[in-house]
Design an enzyme around this catalytic site. Sequence first.
Site, short mmCIF file in Angstrom:
data_model
loop_
_atom_site.label_atom_id
_atom_site.label_comp_id
_atom_site.label_asym_id
_atom_site.label_seq_id
_atom_site.Cartn_x
_atom_site.Cartn_y
_atom_site.Cartn_z
CG PHE A 102 -1.84 1.12 1.37
CD1 PHE A 102 -3.03 1.13 0.66
CD2 PHE A 102 -1.56 2.18 2.21
CE1 PHE A 102 -3.93 2.18 0.78
CE2 PHE A 102 -2.44 3.23 2.35
CZ PHE A 102 -3.63 3.24 1.63
CG ASN A 116 -3.83 3.43 7.77
OD1 ASN A 116 -5.06 3.35 7.70
ND2 ASN A 116 -3.10 3.90 6.76
N PRO A 117 -5.40 0.18 9.74
CG PRO A 117 -7.35 -0.47 10.87
CD PRO A 117 -6.28 0.60 10.84
#
Length: 299
Positions: A95, A193-194
């Site tokens: 990500f 920050n899942p």
Amino acid sequence: MTPETGLSLSDAVREATEVLAAAGVPSPRIDAELLAGHLLGVGTGRLRALVLGDTPAPAGYAELVAERARRIPLQHITGVAHFRYLELAVGPGVFIPRPETESVVQLVIDHLRDLPRTGRGPRVADLGTGSGAIAGSIAHEVPDAEVHAVEYSEFAHAWAAKNLLPLGVRLVRGDLRTALADQDGSFDVVVSNPPYIPAEAVPNEPEVALHDPPEALYGGGADGMELPTAAAASAARLLVPGGYFVMEHAEVQAGWVAAMLERSGLWTGVATHLDLNGRERATSAVRKPEAGSNERIGQ
């Protein structure tokens, strides 16, 4: 757009901007400059000075512009993402950190700087570290902190290792649901920050929908809240009494997250925080010193 064509850097960047704008790239001029700067090995300020002269366009520029026009993320093309004071290695399978998350890191750093020191530095756990942006920034900006980072994805873990090991972060591969179970009750701060996007909410941006790994986007369940709930549960067991938890989420999830933490009975001081765009980006809470036996995390 090569020196052999005689095209100047100025003309090449102008044409690249037009190409990227036509492709729907949100920031065509900036991306055109960053791609040129990447090839020339210079920053934006120096690049803009070169554009004013008769510098030729660098070899390979047209090819990189064409990749960006296909909506391949800029960071995948250059191989780096800038986050706070760090230059992170990124690429397929991880990500790409977003600027909004920088405000989440600031919450942690402000809290850590206010903590009294008692012979050791504060212990911090980052659950679902991805590229390592959060954990790396904390380690860099709070040098006496002992930072642990957890990542489940094999690919993301490999990128995180490149970014975090030089900073002294203790990186483990594991599931945030069961992470660091041998260290329960020992962390001063847990940050996460899942993944939190609902299952049906496919992102509009091709860079996100086609290139960010799905496991880093979708939080599980129709509302996307399975992994955020699990992150809160892990934070509750990992923190010392009075420990600080902060979690990023979507703007529309702020009320749900705050209610979930309040309802559990395990937290006090639940607060929602805005990012630099004024959106409700994160929620923080403090672990209660004591919890009754009938309390349930995330219920």
